[in-house]
Scaffold this active site. Structure first.
Site, PDB file in Angstrom:
ATOM      1  CG  HIS A  95     -14.924 -43.715  -7.436  1.00  0.00           C
ATOM      2  ND1 HIS A  95     -16.048 -43.829  -8.232  1.00  0.00           N
ATOM      3  CD2 HIS A  95     -13.895 -43.441  -8.287  1.00  0.00           C
ATOM      4  CE1 HIS A  95     -15.726 -43.652  -9.492  1.00  0.00           C
ATOM      5  NE2 HIS A  95     -14.413 -43.407  -9.558  1.00  0.00           N
TER       6      HIS A  95
ATOM      7  CG  HIS B  92     -16.470 -43.319 -13.705  1.00  0.00           C
ATOM      8  ND1 HIS B  92     -15.916 -44.527 -14.042  1.00  0.00           N
ATOM      9  CD2 HIS B  92     -15.550 -42.704 -12.921  1.00  0.00           C
ATOM     10  CE1 HIS B  92     -14.717 -44.630 -13.498  1.00  0.00           C
ATOM     11  NE2 HIS B  92     -14.479 -43.542 -12.795  1.00  0.00           N
TER      12      HIS B  92
END
Length: 171
Positions: free
Chosen positions: A129, A135
């Protein structure tokens, strides 16, 4: 065998002038099971560096840095409060914010049993991230959105590698 790409991007990335990132680990919260946080972060950053143009250098806690790793509880004034054990494990902000926060109330370990969360795996995921990955839909990927107690995901999968290389090019 062809493997479909399931990676996603957050929407921002580090500018090429900032591929040499500094990082620090906050020591303000002592958390059981994380005695090896320094080496865990170091190893995880090096795995991402193998497939990207990034280099990482640790700096002292009182120095400015691009990335900051720390443990917090409940409302820690970033708009994303932690909810206690077995809830939200961690969160990290997109480039170029660089903050990576871990819930101090989790049962962390670097050698997890069935009732412990693998700190190594979560650090690997959160660094994704920090570098701009969102994701993945691939349940085997480090960047998949969930991990269970006792589960380990410490090795970047093809989906993770394809994602970081699509964002920044290969190393």
């Amino acid at each position: 065998m062809y493997e479909a790409s399931n990676y996603a991007f957050i929407g921002t990335k580090w500018p090429s002038s900032e591929y040499q990132l500094t990082y620090k680990i906050l020591s303000q919260t002592l958390v059981s099971g994380v005695e090896n946080m320094r080496s865990i972060v170091y190893e995880a950053l090096n795995k991402w560096a193998q497939y990207s143009p990034f280099t990482f250098q640790e700096v002292t806690e009182d120095s400015e840095s691009n990335l900051v790793f720390g443990f917090f509880q409940g409302d820690h004034r970033d708009g994303n409060p932690f909810d206690g054990p077995r809830g939200i494990l961690a969160h990290s902000f997109q480039p170029t914010n660089g903050q990576s926060h871990y819930d101090a109330t989790e049962n962390w370990s670097d050698d997890p049993g069935q009732d412990q969360m693998d700190l190594d795996s979560v650090v690997h995921h959160e660094i994704g991230h920090l570098l701009g990955l969102n994701h993945s839909d691939n349940p085997n990927a480090v960047m998949y959105s969930g991990i269970g107690a006792g589960q380990r995901k410490r090795d970047l999968q093809n989906d993770d590698i394809q994602g970081i290389e699509a964002l920044y090019g290969s190393n």
